[in-house]
Scaffold this active site. Structure first.
Site, PDB file in Angstrom:
ATOM      1  N   ARG A 118       0.832  -1.215   0.000  1.00  0.00           N
ATOM      2  CA  ARG A 118       0.000   0.000   0.000  1.00  0.00           C
ATOM      3  C   ARG A 118       0.863   1.261   0.000  1.00  0.00           C
ATOM      4  O   ARG A 118       0.449   2.307  -0.486  1.00  0.00           O
ATOM      5  CB  ARG A 118      -0.924   0.019   1.223  1.00  0.00           C
ATOM      6  CG  ARG A 118      -2.133  -0.896   1.107  1.00  0.00           C
ATOM      7  CD  ARG A 118      -3.095  -0.654   2.245  1.00  0.00           C
ATOM      8  NE  ARG A 118      -4.366  -1.353   2.037  1.00  0.00           N
ATOM      9  CZ  ARG A 118      -5.499  -1.021   2.635  1.00  0.00           C
ATOM     10  NH1 ARG A 118      -5.530   0.009   3.467  1.00  0.00           N
ATOM     11  NH2 ARG A 118      -6.602  -1.700   2.409  1.00  0.00           N
TER      12      ARG A 118
ATOM     13  N   LYS B   5       4.582   2.668  -1.107  1.00  0.00           N
ATOM     14  CA  LYS B   5       5.877   2.426  -1.759  1.00  0.00           C
ATOM     15  C   LYS B   5       6.364   3.631  -2.553  1.00  0.00           C
ATOM     16  O   LYS B   5       7.562   3.870  -2.657  1.00  0.00           O
ATOM     17  CB  LYS B   5       5.817   1.185  -2.656  1.00  0.00           C
ATOM     18  CG  LYS B   5       4.687   1.150  -3.667  1.00  0.00           C
ATOM     19  CD  LYS B   5       4.601  -0.221  -4.316  1.00  0.00           C
ATOM     20  CE  LYS B   5       3.355  -0.335  -5.193  1.00  0.00           C
ATOM     21  NZ  LYS B   5       3.168  -1.706  -5.711  1.00  0.00           N
TER      22      LYS B   5
ATOM     23  N   LYS C 220       0.737  17.023 -14.358  1.00  0.00           N
ATOM     24  CA  LYS C 220       0.755  18.460 -14.054  1.00  0.00           C
ATOM     25  C   LYS C 220       2.051  19.091 -14.543  1.00  0.00           C
ATOM     26  O   LYS C 220       2.061  20.226 -15.042  1.00  0.00           O
ATOM     27  CB  LYS C 220       0.605  18.666 -12.545  1.00  0.00           C
ATOM     28  CG  LYS C 220       0.763  20.117 -12.101  1.00  0.00           C
ATOM     29  CD  LYS C 220       0.582  20.272 -10.606  1.00  0.00           C
ATOM     30  CE  LYS C 220       0.778  21.737 -10.184  1.00  0.00           C
ATOM     31  NZ  LYS C 220       0.539  21.927  -8.733  1.00  0.00           N
TER      32      LYS C 220
ATOM     33  N   HIS D 191     -36.333   3.032 -34.880  1.00  0.00           N
ATOM     34  CA  HIS D 191     -36.251   4.334 -34.210  1.00  0.00           C
ATOM     35  C   HIS D 191     -36.541   4.219 -32.717  1.00  0.00           C
ATOM     36  O   HIS D 191     -37.298   5.007 -32.146  1.00  0.00           O
ATOM     37  CB  HIS D 191     -37.172   5.338 -34.883  1.00  0.00           C
ATOM     38  CG  HIS D 191     -36.835   5.588 -36.322  1.00  0.00           C
ATOM     39  ND1 HIS D 191     -35.607   6.074 -36.726  1.00  0.00           N
ATOM     40  CD2 HIS D 191     -37.546   5.386 -37.456  1.00  0.00           C
ATOM     41  CE1 HIS D 191     -35.582   6.174 -38.047  1.00  0.00           C
ATOM     42  NE2 HIS D 191     -36.741   5.747 -38.515  1.00  0.00           N
TER      43      HIS D 191
ATOM     44  N   GLY E 208     -35.337  -2.564 -42.663  1.00  0.00           N
ATOM     45  CA  GLY E 208     -34.249  -1.742 -42.145  1.00  0.00           C
ATOM     46  C   GLY E 208     -34.238  -1.637 -40.631  1.00  0.00           C
ATOM     47  O   GLY E 208     -33.625  -0.724 -40.073  1.00  0.00           O
TER      48      GLY E 208
END
Length: 524
Positions: A66, A68, A139, A276, A305
């Site tokens: 967790r 390092k 950044k 549609h 269609g």
């Protein structure tokens, strides 16, 4: 000078795809490699020289990994403005080396949640150090290049090749944009998962990944793209496309509507045909081919269609029946090889398989953008059973009518309001959708039922002997009387109008059976 030579790289990735090739390419350019845990091991196993981040920070990895990289020696190297005197002095005073390239991808939180893992496992897969490093490096785009996705490794190496081992500011800016998009989406995924602890979250966020750039949106003058949210819900976003050209914006929208509708039916073969975003035909049958033919007969003109969804494996006989007209998309949980062979001759037809059907009762948050904000609601997962219905007329529905009423009510949930649905023997025979007046929807649906009769050579309207569903209450008796005039014999509607008594009296006078659901299905 905005070109920055790449001398030192920090690599810490969860996804090891392409890692060794990247490490070798960087090492060949004399780049010093810093790394952590499994990434360092993979690079060393490939024969590369790697310096552990722990040797830079003076602290070992701890607390099961967790902690390092959360250290000034790392973040100083990512954030330092190298040409600013006090930054340069701080680096010298504290032994902080600049990090020119950060290659990080995050713990697979989204995939862990999608796999159905338990809460503790999901929490352990929330990355902390990774997003912090990515945001820091992104950044500082004037000096640091950030790569968060293996698909960008080749672009990085091409950039180094083109600029004698350096990165340019435009490239770093592009990578910063990608990086912040990644951390924003990652945090949004975590926030969305955490939001289940909050009935109405104070803030909401949506995470999605670009899947496909579309030719255009609803119309050619609108640009569009398709993004997926990484969820495991079966549907158009997770389907495998077996043939046909790329899906369009309208194809995707209509195909989603189709598979969500047909997934409502699980007790026997069912087919929905969508045009549609509205169903122009929905039916069940003893076989899929029977269901398809009955759905097609509801509106043969609109089916041309259209989008077809099936709730079972597409077989060759059903595929042959579909091949008789032009169909944009067929979506089903699976398809036999023989069915695929039938469609192979229809080059423009897209065939999608989903593996399974979406769960229509699974709660999902639906969002709609409006000017200046978002409307957020639960997806309509409402269902009723026969036991929930209240008979309000003198005549009660027969068992056969009750079955059709339940079918019609289910279809009505997927039809744009105002919605009126005529059903006979487990198949729609008339659909009125999206009208400003419920009376107009009723008349349109009745006209469609007459068209069915003419197409099939029937002596009278297909609405004769049918049942009718209304997605919301009848505010006046006129819409209900139009259904009676068309031949409907039973009605299902929510009830709740100020004029319910008038509508009930009109139903009794017309000899109709009518039930109230107490539930509405507006769909806009």
């Amino acid at each position: 000078m905005t070109d920055r030579p790449l001398k030192r790289a920090l690599i810490s990735v969860s996804d090891k795809e392409g890692l060794v090739d990247l490490g070798q390419a960087l090492a060949a350019r004399g780049v010093e490699l810093l790394s952590t845990g499994g990434s360092a091991k993979a690079l060393r196993d490939a024969g590369l020289t790697v310096k552990d981040v722990a040797d830079v920070t003076g602290f070992p990895e701890m607390m099961d990994g967790r902690v390092k990289t959360l250290h000034p020696a790392v973040h100083g190297g990512l954030l330092a403005l190298r040409d600013t005197p006090d930054h340069a002095k701080a680096m010298e005073d504290h032994g902080i080396g600049g990090i020119d390239l950060l290659v990080v991808n995050l713990y697979p939180f989204e995939a862990t949640v999608a796999s159905g893992a338990d809460e503790a496992t999901c929490i352990e897969n929330i990355d902390i150090g990774g997003p912090a490093m990515i945001r820091a490096g992104a950044k500082n785009q004037g000096y640091t290049c950030v790569v968060t996705d293996p698909q960008d490794y080749d672009a990085l190496l091409a950039e180094l090749e083109a600029h004698d081992g350096a990165t340019t500011l435009p490239f770093r800016q592009r990578q910063s944009a990608i990086a912040y998009g990644r951390t924003a989406a990652y945090d949004a995924a975590v926030a969305t998962w955490m939001a289940r602890f909050e009935e109405t979250p104070r803030r909401i966020a949506a995470a999605a990944t670009l899947t496909q750039t579309l030719r255009y949106g609803e119309n050619p003058h609108q640009s569009a793209a398709f993004y997926t949210d990484g969820s495991a819900r079966p549907g158009v976003a997770t389907a495998t496309q077996h043939q046909g050209k790329d899906l369009s914006y309208n194809n995707i929208n209509d195909t989603d509507a189709a598979i969500e509708l047909v997934a409502e039916f699980t007790d026997r073969p069912a087919v929905a045909i969508i045009k549609h975003a509205n169903p122009c035909g929905v039916a069940t049958g003893d076989t899929l081919v029977e269901a398809y033919r009955r759905a097609f007969d509801c509106d043969r003109t609109s089916a041309f269609g259209g989008i077809v969804a099936l709730n079972g494996t597409l077989d060759a006989e059903t595929a042959e029946a579909m091949a008789g007209i032009f169909t944009e998309v067929v979506i089903a949980p699976d398809a036999t090889d023989d069915a695929k062979a039938v469609f192979a001759a229809k080059k423009n037809l897209r065939l999608l398989t989903t593996g399974s059907l979406p769960d229509p009762r699974l709660p999902i948050r639906a969002m709609k953008q409006v000017a200046g904000g978002w409307l957020v609601q639960d997806k309509d997962t409402g269902h009723v059973s026969p036991d929930d219905l209240r008979v309000v007329t003198k005549r009660a529905p027969t068992d056969a009518q009750m079955a059709d009423l339940m079918f019609a009510w289910t279809v009505a949930k997927h039809v744009k309001s105002n919605a009126i649905i005529y059903v006979k023997d487990g198949a729609t025979v008339g659909v009125g959708a999206g009208q400003m007046s419920r009376l107009d929807s009723s008349r349109i649906a009745a006209r469609k039922a007459q068209d069915v009769a003419e197409a099939l050579g029937l002596p009278q309207s297909a609405a004769v002997g049918s049942v009718v569903a209304s997605d919301a209450f009848f505010p006046f008796a006129d819409g209900l009387l139009a259904a009676a005039e068309a031949g409907a014999t039973a009605v299902i509607q929510p009830g709740g109008s100020m004029r319910d008594d008038d509508v009930i009296a009109a139903a009794d006078a017309a000899g109709l059976a009518m039930v109230f659901t107490g539930q509405r299905h507006f769909r806009h």
